[in-house]
Design an enzyme around this catalytic site. Structure first.
Site, PDB file in Angstrom:
ATOM      1  N   SER D  63       0.858  -1.231  -0.063  1.00 35.77           N
ATOM      2  CA  SER D  63      -0.102  -0.159  -0.026  1.00 35.77           C
ATOM      3  C   SER D  63       0.862   1.244   0.084  1.00 35.77           C
ATOM      4  O   SER D  63       0.176   2.454  -0.143  1.00 35.77           O
ATOM      5  CB  SER D  63      -0.921   0.317   1.213  1.00 35.77           C
ATOM      6  OG  SER D  63      -1.760  -1.091   0.951  1.00 35.77           O
ATOM      7  N   LYS D  66       0.729   3.511  -2.864  1.00 34.07           N
ATOM      8  CA  LYS D  66      -0.636   4.342  -3.255  1.00 34.07           C
ATOM      9  C   LYS D  66      -0.406   5.810  -3.247  1.00 34.07           C
ATOM     10  O   LYS D  66      -0.837   6.720  -3.791  1.00 34.07           O
ATOM     11  CB  LYS D  66      -1.679   4.054  -2.084  1.00 34.07           C
ATOM     12  CG  LYS D  66      -2.383   2.493  -2.352  1.00 34.07           C
ATOM     13  CD  LYS D  66      -3.204   2.280  -1.192  1.00 34.07           C
ATOM     14  CE  LYS D  66      -3.691   0.954  -1.492  1.00 34.07           C
ATOM     15  NZ  LYS D  66      -4.624   0.421  -0.280  1.00 34.07           N
ATOM     16  N   TYR D 188      -3.430  -1.862 -10.404  1.00 41.33           N
ATOM     17  CA  TYR D 188      -3.577  -1.897  -9.041  1.00 41.33           C
ATOM     18  C   TYR D 188      -2.725  -2.926  -8.292  1.00 41.33           C
ATOM     19  O   TYR D 188      -1.675  -2.605  -7.342  1.00 41.33           O
ATOM     20  CB  TYR D 188      -5.019  -1.993  -8.607  1.00 41.33           C
ATOM     21  CG  TYR D 188      -4.992  -1.945  -7.052  1.00 41.33           C
ATOM     22  CD1 TYR D 188      -5.229  -0.681  -6.258  1.00 41.33           C
ATOM     23  CD2 TYR D 188      -5.286  -3.022  -6.637  1.00 41.33           C
ATOM     24  CE1 TYR D 188      -5.182  -0.571  -5.244  1.00 41.33           C
ATOM     25  CE2 TYR D 188      -5.398  -3.012  -4.968  1.00 41.33           C
ATOM     26  CZ  TYR D 188      -5.755  -1.737  -4.483  1.00 41.33           C
ATOM     27  OH  TYR D 188      -5.649  -1.906  -2.894  1.00 41.33           O
ATOM     28  N   TYR D 240      -4.206   2.661   8.179  1.00 40.52           N
ATOM     29  CA  TYR D 240      -5.316   1.946   8.563  1.00 40.52           C
ATOM     30  C   TYR D 240      -5.965   2.398   9.639  1.00 40.52           C
ATOM     31  O   TYR D 240      -6.426   3.606   9.892  1.00 40.52           O
ATOM     32  CB  TYR D 240      -5.128   0.488   8.651  1.00 40.52           C
ATOM     33  CG  TYR D 240      -3.997  -0.020   7.633  1.00 40.52           C
ATOM     34  CD1 TYR D 240      -4.690   0.046   6.169  1.00 40.52           C
ATOM     35  CD2 TYR D 240      -2.901  -0.454   7.733  1.00 40.52           C
ATOM     36  CE1 TYR D 240      -3.967  -0.520   4.949  1.00 40.52           C
ATOM     37  CE2 TYR D 240      -2.019  -1.009   6.718  1.00 40.52           C
ATOM     38  CZ  TYR D 240      -2.654  -0.944   5.342  1.00 40.52           C
ATOM     39  OH  TYR D 240      -1.964  -1.479   4.111  1.00 40.52           O
TER      40      TYR D 240
END
Lengths: 304, 304, 304, 304
Positions: D63, D66, D188, D240
Site C-alpha cells: 500500500s 498508493k 493496481y 489503517y
C-alpha cells in the site's frame, strides 16, 4: 515575531473577504447572536497576550470544553481511559449512534458526542461538584476568573438533548457509563454552555503549546506525553468531518465548537482562539478557519 | 375435530422429544422459573376452551402484550398509525438502534422494540391510566379478570432498561415520541411484565381468529380489515429473526415472548397459546414452536 | 367457481380505476414497452386455464425467474442450501451490499439479488448447460415450449450489471461463490431476461399450488415440504420492500418482477399470473397488485 | 545531527526489545519471507543516505505505492480529484464496502482500498502504459532503476482479489470508475506488488520532505500545496485503523503496507523507510512503528 501585527493583518484580510455561513440554529440563545462578531486572541509561550476585534467578548465555547474535561479526566485515569474510549478518527457523523452499536459501546474518540459523554461520566466519578470544578479548573488554566455557565443555553440544550440522552443510555446498556444519567447530562450541557472570551480561551489552551505546563496555573497540568496525546487527538479528530481538511489547510491541533469558536495550538510557540458565529456546512466557523489558514501561511508554518 | 385429544397428543410427543433450550437470563425473576413447565390452551371459534399441562399457570407474557397494545391503539389511530411505524419485516436485531438512524426515526414494524415503544407512546396519548386500561382491555378480551402485572419483573426490566430508554430518546430526537419518556417506559415495562395463563392468553387472542369479533367481550374489537392487518404483521414480523422459519414450519400468524410463550391464531378456526420457558438461540420457546409445528402437521393445515 | 368471470370482473374494475405508475427505465428494452398492457391468467388445480386482456403476450419475467431457479436447485441441495443463503426477510434494499458485509457473505434470502446470485451459482454447479436447462425446465412446468431469452434485454442488463457483479465478487471473497463469475452472471441475466406470457407463467407456477406436483410436467417437482418452503419464502420475501403490505392486502405467496409481472398461488386452488408494466415506487406493478387484491376480496379469501 | 549513529542506535534498541507480530498470511509469497528481517534507511534533505540492517534488501511495498500513484494523478487532476474521492479519515475497515453504499460511491480517502482504486482508475485514464510509467516514475524519484514488479505476488493477489474487484464494480455502479476493470485491477495489483529496498523507498519519498521538490529527479514533482495535501492525508489516513495512535506516538506523515514497510517524512529534515515483516493486529509492522517512535523521541521531535 510581532504577533499583534500578524493577527491584525489576518483579521483585516478575513473581514475583507466577506465570507458567509450560517449561525447554528438549534438553540435560540445561540441562533440570535450577532453573526458579524469576530475576534482573535493569541497567547505566546511566555504568556504575552495579543488580541484583535471581539477578542474580549464571551461566547459559548460548546464542544471546545471537551478538551478541558478530557484534560481533567486524563490526569486521573491516564491510559486506562482508553479502554472506555478509542483514539481514532470516525467516519460517521459526530452524533451517530449506529457506530456505537457496531463497536459494542466503545466510542471512536473523546470528541464525538458519545466519547465526550464517557469523559463527562468519568469526570463525575472523580469530582464531587463537577460543574464548579470544571469552572475552577478552566479559571486556573486561564489565570483568572473568566468562565460563566449560561443557564439559558444549558437549559435549551437539555430541552433538545434527546439524542445525547439516547447516547448516554445506549452507553449504559454496554456498561460503559457509571453515574446517574441525568447528573452526567447536566454536567455535560453545563460545560458545553460555558462562555469565555477568545483571550481567556487561548490562555486556557496555553499548556497544550507548552508540553503540559501552564504558565497561568504555574503547574504541570498534564505530563508531556499526555499533552501530546491530547494534541494528536485534536489534530486527527478535532473538527468533526473536516479534520483532514483542517490538518491540510491549517495543520494545527485544535478544537471547534458550534458556537463559532476554534481554539488551537502551535506547539512551543503559542495558543490561539478565534471566534465568529457563522458556520460552514460541516459545522465549523468559516471566518475562524480562514483566519487560522492565513495565519499559518503568513508564518510560513506547516506541519508538512 | 377433537381439539382436546389433539393438544394432548401434541403435548405428549413434544415431552418425549426432550428438547432443550435456555431460559432467558437477563431478569432474575424470569431466569429462576422452573424450566420444565409446559402448557397448551386452545380456544375454538365458538369459545370452547381446551387445555393440557401447565395451561392454567400464569407466566410472563412479555412481547406478546405488544399485540394487545397495538390493538388498542389501532382502533384510535387507524391507518394514520402507519406514518409513525412501518409494516415491513426487519433484517436487524429486534433491539437495533442503527436501523432507526438510517431510517430517520421510523421503526420497521410495531413488534421490534422501537416500534412497540411508538405504540405505547400512542397509547399514552389516548388513555389516562394506560396500565389499568391495558389490563382492563385484556381482561375484557379474555372474558374474566386474569391479568396481573408482576412488579418485580417490571422493576427488574426497568433497572436494565437502558437500551429501550435509549431507543425512546432517539425516537424523541426524531419527533416520533410525544409523551414523557419515563411514563411511557413504565407503561411499556408494565405491559411486558403482565402475567397470564395459556387459557386466558388464548382467549384474549380469540378475536384475531374471528375477523376482529371477540366472543368473550361480545363486541367487534377491530374491523375485519384491521384484524387482517394485525395477523399479517404477526406472520411476517412476529418471531424476531425467525419469522420466515416460523411461517414455513407452522404457518400461523403469532407472536412470541422471551418468557417462553407463543400465542397464535388459525383464522376462522381457533386461537392457541403455548408456554414453555426454554428458548432457542433466536429467543423463541423451543417446545412451543415444536408443539405448533406438530399441531399444524396433525391438522394437515398449511398456509402453503 | 367461475374463474373466467372472476378475472374478467377484476380486469374490468382495475381498468376503470385508471391507476398510474412508472415503467422501469433502467433498460431501454423494458422502458419502451406499451405501458397500458394488462393481462391476467389463472390456472386451476385441475389444469384449466382462464385468461383476460394481454394474457397471451410474452413479457420479461425478470425476478420471477428466481422462483424457477430456486426450485431447480432446491431439488439437488435440499436443506444444505440454507447454509449458503438464509430464509428470513431483509430490511435492506434488494440490491444492498452492506448487509452482506455485516452478515459475512450469507444473503438474507434467495430473492434479494445476492441470494439469487448464490442460487444461480449453485445451479451452475449442477447443470452443464444452465440456460438451456432452465428454459427446458420452465417449458416442462408449463407443458409447452414457451420460454424465450430476449438477448437484447440480457445484453442491456449485462451492460449495466456492475452492482450485481460487485455482489458476486463480494460473495466470492467470502467463499460463497464457486463458479466463474462471468458464466454465472450470464446465466443470471439470461434467466431474468426470459419472456413468457401470463398463461405460461401461471402454468409454470401451478406445482406450487399443488404441494409440489405439476400437472403439466406430470411429476412431483418438489416434495410437499420443499414446496411449502418456497411458498413461505415468497410470502415473507417475495415483494421487495412491500412484502408485509402484500401479505396484508393479498395474502398469497407470490413473486414480482420489474417487468411488471406478478406470479402467485392460492394453495390447493390455483396459480395466477398478472402483468402490467407500470410500477409503484417499491418496484411492484400497480395494476397487478390491485388485481390480486380485488380477486382475493371477491373470493372472500384471506390468510387471516 | 549524526543520522547514521541515530538509526544504528534505534536499530539496536528495537532488536533488543524482541517484539513479536505476525507476518501477513494471505499471500504465499509474502507469508514465507524471513520474519526477522529489519532495515532502516534515512535520506536527509540534501540527499545523503544512511542505512542499517536489511536496508538494501527489496521487499513488497504494497500500500505504500498508493502514495506514488496518488502523486502521479494529483499532478494531472489537481483539486478536481477530490470530487471523486474524499480527504477525510474513515472509521470503517480499509476494505469496507458498506461505507461506499452509504456515501454513494465516494470513498473516504485515497488510501482505503476503494479510494486507491479510484486513483488507479484515474491513472489509467492519463497514462498509456501505466505499470511501466509508475515504475519509471518511482525510479525517477529514487534517482536510479530500483523498482521491480514481483509477478508471483501480483498474480497471487489477483487470484485472491475478489474483494477489490467487488469494490471496483461497486464504484462503477456509481459511475465513479471509467476504465476497464480488469485493466485497472492489473495495474493496481502490479503497483502493490512492487519491490524496493528501504534506501530506494526513502529516496522516492524525499520530495515530500522537501515541499514537493525531488533532489533525485531534480524537478518539482508536486507544488508545495499539493505536497502538503499528500502529507496531511498520510498523517490522518496513512495507517489503517491506527492513524490516531501513530500521530501520537510518532507524529510523522507516513504510509504503511502489509509487506511490513513504513515510509515517512519529517518535513524539511528527512524521509525515512523502515521495514520488518511482522505486523501488529492493525496490520502495521511492529518493529517499524517502534523504530519510528524511538527515533522521534531521540530527536526530541514532536508535532505536538
Amino acid at each position: 515575531m510581532d504577533y499583534q501585527q500578524l493577527i491584525e493583518e489576518v483579521y483585516q484580510e478575513v473581514q475583507e473577504e466577506n465570507l458567509k455561513g450560517k449561525v447554528a440554529d438549534y438553540i435560540p440563545e445561540i441562533a440570535t447572536v450577532d453573526p458579524n462578531q469576530f475576534g482573535i486572541a493569541l497567547v505566546d509561550i511566555k504568556g504575552n497576550v495579543f488580541g484583535v476585534g471581539d477578542h474580549q467578548k464571551p461566547f459559548s465555547i460548546q464542544s471546545i470544553s471537551k478538551v478541558h474535561t478530557l484534560t481533567m479526566v486524563f490526569n486521573f485515569f491516564n491510559s486506562k481511559l482508553w479502554t472506555r474510549v478509542n483514539v481514532e478518527p470516525s467516519g460517521d457523523p459526530f452524533n451517530s449512534i449506529a457506530q456505537l452499536e457496531y463497536e459494542k459501546g466503545i466510542p471512536r474518540n473523546p470528541f464525538i458526542n458519545a466519547g465526550a459523554l464517557v469523559i463527562t461520566d468519568a469526570l463525575c466519578s472523580k469530582f464531587e461538584k463537577p460543574i464548579e470544578q470544571v469552572s475552577a479548573f478552566i479559571n486556573e488554566l486561564a489565570g483568572e476568573t473568566c468562565v460563566m455557565v449560561n443557564n439559558d443555553v444549558k437549559n435549551s440544550e437539555m430541552d433538545h438533548g434527546e439524542r445525547n440522552t439516547a447516547l448516554a443510555y445506549f452507553l449504559k446498556s454496554f456498561k460503559n457509563f457509571n453515574n446517574p444519567i441525568d447528573q452526567v447530562l447536566e454536567v455535560y450541557f453545563s460545560h458545553c454552555a460555558m462562555e469565555m472570551s477568545c483571550v481567556d480561551l487561548a490562555k486556557s489552551f496555553s499548556f497544550l503549546a507548552n508540553d503540559g505546563y501552564s504558565i497561568f496555573a504555574d503547574r504541570q497540568v498534564l505530563t508531556e506525553s499526555q499533552s501530546r496525546r491530547v494534541n494528536a487527538l485534536m489534530l486527527t479528530c478535532g473538527f468533526y468531518d473536516e479534520a483532514g481538511e483542517f490538518a491540510y489547510k491549517v495543520g494545527l491541533p485544535g478544537k471547534s465548537g458550534v458556537g463559532g469558536g476554534v481554539a488551537a495550538v502551535m506547539p512551543h510557540k503559542f495558543s490561539i482562539a478565534v471566534w465568529s458565529p457563522e458556520l460552514n456546512e460541516k459545522g465549523n466557523s468559516v471566518k475562524a478557519i480562514r483566519a487560522l489558514e492565513l495565519l499559518t501561511d503568513k508564518l510560513s508554518f506547516s506541519l508538512f
